[in-house]
Structures are given as structure tokens and as C-alpha cells.
Scaffold this motif. Structure first.
Motif, PDB file in Angstrom:
ATOM      1  N   ILE A  80       0.989  -1.168  -0.008  1.00  0.00           N
ATOM      2  CA  ILE A  80       0.069   0.088   0.081  1.00  0.00           C
ATOM      3  C   ILE A  80       1.009   1.227  -0.074  1.00  0.00           C
ATOM      4  N   TYR A  81       0.907   1.995  -1.264  1.00  0.00           N
ATOM      5  CA  TYR A  81       1.440   3.226  -1.262  1.00  0.00           C
ATOM      6  C   TYR A  81       0.808   4.325  -0.437  1.00  0.00           C
ATOM      7  N   GLN A  82       1.245   5.021   0.581  1.00  0.00           N
ATOM      8  CA  GLN A  82       0.535   5.951   1.068  1.00  0.00           C
ATOM      9  C   GLN A  82       1.051   7.327   0.761  1.00  0.00           C
ATOM     10  N   HIS A  83       0.108   7.949  -0.275  1.00  0.00           N
ATOM     11  CA  HIS A  83       0.905   9.068  -1.032  1.00  0.00           C
ATOM     12  C   HIS A  83       0.573  10.209  -0.099  1.00  0.00           C
ATOM     13  N   ARG A  84       1.563  11.207  -0.077  1.00  0.00           N
ATOM     14  CA  ARG A  84       1.852  12.625   0.245  1.00  0.00           C
ATOM     15  C   ARG A  84       2.366  13.401  -0.559  1.00  0.00           C
ATOM     16  N   SER A  85       1.716  14.780  -0.723  1.00  0.00           N
ATOM     17  CA  SER A  85       2.218  15.599  -1.714  1.00  0.00           C
ATOM     18  C   SER A  85       3.479  16.075  -1.146  1.00  0.00           C
ATOM     19  N   ASP A  86       4.202  16.080  -0.105  1.00  0.00           N
ATOM     20  CA  ASP A  86       5.519  16.842   0.309  1.00  0.00           C
ATOM     21  C   ASP A  86       6.568  15.741   0.551  1.00  0.00           C
ATOM     22  N   ILE A  87       6.401  14.490  -0.066  1.00  0.00           N
ATOM     23  CA  ILE A  87       7.444  13.490   0.244  1.00  0.00           C
ATOM     24  C   ILE A  87       7.776  12.500  -0.980  1.00  0.00           C
ATOM     25  N   GLY A  88       8.781  12.144  -1.293  1.00  0.00           N
ATOM     26  CA  GLY A  88       9.229  11.515  -2.404  1.00  0.00           C
ATOM     27  C   GLY A  88       8.639  10.183  -2.521  1.00  0.00           C
ATOM     28  N   PHE A  89       8.639   9.273  -3.578  1.00  0.00           N
ATOM     29  CA  PHE A  89       8.024   7.958  -3.749  1.00  0.00           C
ATOM     30  C   PHE A  89       9.063   6.995  -2.728  1.00  0.00           C
ATOM     31  N   SER A  90      10.430   7.111  -3.049  1.00  0.00           N
ATOM     32  CA  SER A  90      11.246   6.422  -2.455  1.00  0.00           C
ATOM     33  C   SER A  90      11.147   6.361  -0.840  1.00  0.00           C
ATOM     34  N   GLU A  91      11.190   7.887  -0.545  1.00  0.00           N
ATOM     35  CA  GLU A  91      11.190   8.187   0.995  1.00  0.00           C
ATOM     36  C   GLU A  91      10.101   7.414   1.468  1.00  0.00           C
ATOM     37  N   ILE A  92       9.045   7.467   0.904  1.00  0.00           N
ATOM     38  CA  ILE A  92       7.807   6.736   1.744  1.00  0.00           C
ATOM     39  C   ILE A  92       8.171   5.275   1.896  1.00  0.00           C
ATOM     40  N   PHE A  93       8.771   4.638   0.899  1.00  0.00           N
ATOM     41  CA  PHE A  93       8.780   3.232   1.375  1.00  0.00           C
ATOM     42  C   PHE A  93      10.068   2.969   2.144  1.00  0.00           C
ATOM     43  N   SER A  94      11.390   4.017   1.816  1.00  0.00           N
ATOM     44  CA  SER A  94      12.407   3.262   2.449  1.00  0.00           C
ATOM     45  C   SER A  94      12.469   3.771   3.994  1.00  0.00           C
ATOM     46  N   LYS A  95      11.266   4.560   4.341  1.00  0.00           N
ATOM     47  CA  LYS A  95      11.121   5.132   5.741  1.00  0.00           C
ATOM     48  C   LYS A  95      10.500   3.937   6.658  1.00  0.00           C
ATOM     49  N   ASN A  96       9.499   3.117   5.996  1.00  0.00           N
ATOM     50  CA  ASN A  96       9.195   2.005   6.682  1.00  0.00           C
ATOM     51  C   ASN A  96       9.668   0.574   6.515  1.00  0.00           C
ATOM     52  N   ARG A  97      10.515   0.544   5.560  1.00  0.00           N
ATOM     53  CA  ARG A  97      10.527  -1.000   5.072  1.00  0.00           C
ATOM     54  C   ARG A  97      12.160  -1.003   4.602  1.00  0.00           C
ATOM     55  N   SER A  98      12.743  -1.760   5.223  1.00  0.00           N
ATOM     56  CA  SER A  98      14.310  -1.986   5.021  1.00  0.00           C
ATOM     57  C   SER A  98      14.413  -2.733   3.764  1.00  0.00           C
ATOM     58  N   GLU A  99      13.405  -3.731   3.136  1.00  0.00           N
ATOM     59  CA  GLU A  99      13.557  -4.493   2.080  1.00  0.00           C
ATOM     60  C   GLU A  99      13.463  -3.718   0.790  1.00  0.00           C
ATOM     61  N   TYR A 100      13.257  -2.347   0.854  1.00  0.00           N
ATOM     62  CA  TYR A 100      13.069  -1.525  -0.327  1.00  0.00           C
ATOM     63  C   TYR A 100      14.369  -1.401  -1.242  1.00  0.00           C
ATOM     64  N   GLU A 101      14.311  -1.448  -2.523  1.00  0.00           N
ATOM     65  CA  GLU A 101      15.592  -0.955  -3.265  1.00  0.00           C
ATOM     66  C   GLU A 101      15.223  -0.159  -4.566  1.00  0.00           C
ATOM     67  N   ASN A 102      15.835   0.860  -4.976  1.00  0.00           N
ATOM     68  CA  ASN A 102      15.755   1.714  -6.193  1.00  0.00           C
ATOM     69  C   ASN A 102      16.904   1.605  -6.974  1.00  0.00           C
ATOM     70  N   VAL A 103      16.961   0.971  -7.888  1.00  0.00           N
ATOM     71  CA  VAL A 103      18.022   0.777  -8.878  1.00  0.00           C
ATOM     72  C   VAL A 103      17.987   1.703 -10.035  1.00  0.00           C
ATOM     73  N   LEU A 104      18.798   2.229 -10.304  1.00  0.00           N
ATOM     74  CA  LEU A 104      19.036   3.048 -11.784  1.00  0.00           C
ATOM     75  C   LEU A 104      19.408   2.117 -12.817  1.00  0.00           C
ATOM     76  N   VAL A 105      18.438   1.562 -13.782  1.00  0.00           N
ATOM     77  CA  VAL A 105      18.910   0.798 -14.797  1.00  0.00           C
ATOM     78  C   VAL A 105      19.763   1.287 -16.040  1.00  0.00           C
ATOM     79  N   SER A 106      19.050   2.621 -16.479  1.00  0.00           N
ATOM     80  CA  SER A 106      19.681   3.365 -17.683  1.00  0.00           C
ATOM     81  C   SER A 106      19.327   4.897 -17.452  1.00  0.00           C
ATOM     82  N   TRP A 107      20.328   5.542 -18.145  1.00  0.00           N
ATOM     83  CA  TRP A 107      20.071   7.046 -18.101  1.00  0.00           C
ATOM     84  C   TRP A 107      20.565   7.491 -19.395  1.00  0.00           C
ATOM     85  N   ARG A 108      19.935   8.746 -19.868  1.00  0.00           N
ATOM     86  CA  ARG A 108      20.342   9.401 -20.964  1.00  0.00           C
ATOM     87  C   ARG A 108      19.820  10.737 -20.762  1.00  0.00           C
TER      88      ARG A 108
END
Lengths: 246, 246
Positions: A80-108
DNA sequence: AAGTGGTCTAGACCACAAC
DNA sequence: TTGTGGTCTAGACCACTTT
């Protein structure tokens, strides 16, 4: 799986297979019976078994690999993603859960398209960074994300890519603000794209929840367009308007 | 549709049919070529044509009726629902568009289930009204909605059913408040239910955007649980957090 | 009666994976 | 080499709709 008197049809066989998986609590590594074996077992043509398996595959119950066979897919309860307009996506998940990972796969780095330029209030052709990231929870990829933000706001962005955590992490360090602001949000349901299927290794017919947001800071104005494609069987979007209920 | 040298496979045939529909701008009433006719035309087996049509059906491009044939499905541009927490669903649409319709298809009075009771902060078993409505835009049903609200707040609800407009209409008249308040919202993508397919006459594999909200008034506290199942090809959810951009 | 889609049988060949 | 799923052919019977 038991045989029976009456020869069952494709839908009945699909139900039997689903029951068989559930009752024996089979995981991703347990190979399911082959088409030929089931055809013999149920005294039906192989095409009927194929139809049954096709049904299960479309529901996300099994997947198949040519030359190997069919395998069950373990279903997990959605995040359950609890949206707040004043906080980023990753921050919401990593705050509560340690099993969360955000991996950069490519950029240009490339010129902004017209549609994006309108959204971000930019002149057409302005160079923007495009980041593709995948999000994992408990080792399973549940979302593919696309960030678009003008180079002018983060000309030194590439130095952050080796130890990438999140766009907001970079922006917060750079601009020193304590929280990003989500200005607008747009949500649609969709069929998964080729990219989604590739990165999330998911069934074709599991819907995607596609959430698209624009972020800004007081210093820069609009500065990021963020799109997340999340598997509907692993992700739900929530939002509270009253603070009292947490 | 033109024949060709090389015999095409199912996916190629599906692409040809899609192109044929688009180029000739065929509508819902134009019958498409039958399976046997196409099999003959492309010099392939009827099963290949069936696979091609199955593919198109799963994408929502065509539908089929036993004994009649295959027919194209006209795609429309999705409605953008601009969410505000202080106004009802119907009110947002009917304000801007005259082609909007909200029709009550069934209702019943029954005890609240445990899950609902938690959401609405009610004792289990409390009698609640359950309303099922469909929403039309330009004559096409784009959503099936479910309202749940305790009888105690609207004991005389049935008198409104003959000339039903919306739940909010009733509540506003009864409680005299100027706007309902949406306390929380939860959004998921899902496969359409049997009800969805029946009422919206849609393809099985078009995803559904399912939005679930709780409404309250200052006088009553939590009083309505509202769920909308909207076709993803006809509906998008939007929300602005800054007032300046309208 | 003829035409339509829905379902199934029986068998063939292919590409890929495992042994 | 054998087993696996992917694709296709050829033909049968059924239920439903139209003529």
C-alpha cells in the motif's frame, strides 16, 4: 491431480490445475506437469491442455518457458503506497521498510519532447535527463519508473549515478530543501508495455497502475516529471485527506 | 484487405485486420469478414484466423457474437476525472458535460460486512443501503459504481429512488450541507469482474481502474463508502495539489 | 437450410532446453 | 537424443443467428 469419469473441458482443467497448485503450495521452482502428460492423464487432446494453461497464464497463475515447461507464480499481497504530496516516492517506502530497493537501470540526456515540454513548462528541445529505475520489495521488482528533469537544474547529475539512491535524494542535497512537492498527479490503468513485462517478468494480462506526477521546488518551479508503472497485483495507491486518521 | 505472396501468421493477420478496420474507419455496426472467409483469403487454416481474432478481442479491438460474427469496437478518448475532495463524483461530471448520465440499476438493504464496518466505523450487522449505478457518457457506459451507506442516516432513502440523481444529491438535500467531503481514497488497477463486463460490454483484457473512497459530513461523521469501477480505455484520474493551475 | 463463432480431436513440424 | 512449449493444418460437431 486426480483423473475423473467424465472428460473435463479446458476451463475445468484450468480450475483443477489452479487447485492443485494451491493445495500443494507449489512455488516458482516446482515444474508443473507437461502438456502431453496432462493430455494423457485427462484423456483429452493436447490443444485442450494448451487452452487451459493459456487461461492460467493470462490470469497470472503460471508462466511458461519454451523447452522447459510451466511453472506456478506465487502471488504476494500488494504494497500500500500512502501518497503524500510533500514527500518522494522512495522516501515513503524506505522509511518504513528495509527490504525496499531503487536501482538505476539506464539514463540518457536528450531534448525534451513537446508533450513533456508542456507539462514541465519548458521550451521544446531543452536537454533533459531521463532516468529509468526499477523498484524492488523483498527481492521482487514491482515497478518500473521514468524520471524526466531538465539538465539546467542539475548540470552535475552524472556524478551521482554511481551511488544512486533517488532523484529526490540528489535534489535535496543540491537545493537543500527538506521535502519535494507534488503539484499534480494523474492515474490510469493500462496493459503492461514490453519494458514492464521485461523488467517485472510478469504475465501479459496483469494490469499496470500508471501514476504520473509533476514535482517542483520553490527555487526552481516545476522540475521533475515522474512516471511509475506498478504491477496491480503488487501495488495499491492510497491517500488520506484528513490528518486524524493515520 | 489484400492477399499476399507469403502466407502470414496469426499476429501478422491480426495486424492486417486492425489496419483494415482503421483505414476503412469501420464502426460498431460493420460486420467483419467471417473466419472461414479469411481462412480462404489468406490460404491458412481457420484456427489461425481464430487466433488472430482472439488477439484482437483481447486488445479490445473487436468483439464477437456466436452465430453473427466479429465487429469492430470504436475507441474513444478517455474522460479526465479531475478529483476534488470537496465535491461528489457525479457533480464534477454533470457540471461540465450535459451528456453525462448516472442510472440506478439496483439497490438493496442488508447488514454491513466486517470489512465495510471497519471502513465506515460501524458495528457489524448494522443495516446499510447498497446501490449499484452505471455512469454513461455520450451514451456509452464507462463505469459501474457501488455505494454503501448506513440506513440510520437516510431512513427514508427509498422515496428518492424513482427520480434518482446521485447519492450526494440526496444527502445534500437531507443534511443541507453545500459539499460532501472525501476523507480517503484508494486506487488499484484490476481485471474486470463479471459485472463490469456485463454492464460495460467490454473486452475481458481491458483493465479497470477501481477507485474506492470514504465520504463524511460534519453532522454524521463517516457516512458513505463509494467504489467506482471505470474502464481504463475511457477514464483517467487526475488531481491537482496547487490551486493556481486549473 | 446455410452461415456464424465455440470447442475439440489428431497429427505434423519447429525451436529451444536438458541430458 | 529426448522432452518441452509454440505454431499450424485438416476436419469434426455443437449452438446460435439469419435467410
Amino acid at each position: 491431480m486426480e483423473e475423473n469419469k467424465k472428460t473435463p473441458n479446458a476451463v475445468e482443467i484450468a480450475t483443477r490445475i489452479r487447485k492443485y497448485i494451491r493445495q500443494n503450495n507449489l512455488g516458482e521452482n516446482s515444474k508443473l506437469p507437461s502438456e502431453n502428460k496432462l493430455a494423457e492423464m485427462f484423456h483429452v487432446d493436447r490443444n485442450v491442455i494448451r487452452a487451459a494453461y493459456a487461461h492460467l497464464r493470462s490470469q497470472g497463475d503460471v508462466y511458461s518457458v519454451k523447452g522447459k515447461g510451466y511453472f506456478p507464480i506465487k502471488k504476494t499481497r500488494p504494497l500500500i503506497y500512502q501518497h503524500r504530496s510533500d514527500i518522494g516516492f522512495s522516501e515513503i517506502f524506505s522509511k518504513n521498510r528495509s527490504e525496499y530497493e531503487n536501482v538505476l537501470v539506464s539514463w540518457r540526456l536528450s531534448p525534451v519532447t513537446e508533450a513533456e515540454a508542456n507539462r514541465l513548462h519548458l521550451p521544446v528541445g531543452e536537454p533533459v535527463y531521463r532516468l529509468k529505475t526499477i523498484r524492488r520489495m523483498d527481492g521482487k521488482v514491482f515497478a518500473v519508473c521514468y524520471s524526466t528533469l531538465p539538465q539546467k537544474f542539475v548540470p552535475d547529475m552524472e556524478q551521482y549515478f554511481d551511488e544512486y539512491k533517488s532523484v529526490n535524494e540528489i535534489l535535496m542535497e543540491k537545493y537543500g530543501y527538506s521535502h519535494p512537492v507534488c503539484d499534480s498527479i494523474s492515474i490510469v490503468a493500462a496493459v503492461p508495455s514490453v519494458d514492464d513485462i521485461k523488467y517485472m517478468q510478469m504475465a501479459e494480462h496483469i494490469p499496470i497502475l500508471s501514476i504520473s506526477c509533476c514535482f517542483s521546488t520553490p527555487q526552481t518551479g516545476l522540475l521533475e516529471h515522474f512516471v511509475i508503472h506498478a504491477r496491480s497485483d503488487m501495488f495499491a495507491f492510497n491517500m488520506n485527506f484528513k490528518q486524524e486518521e493515520n
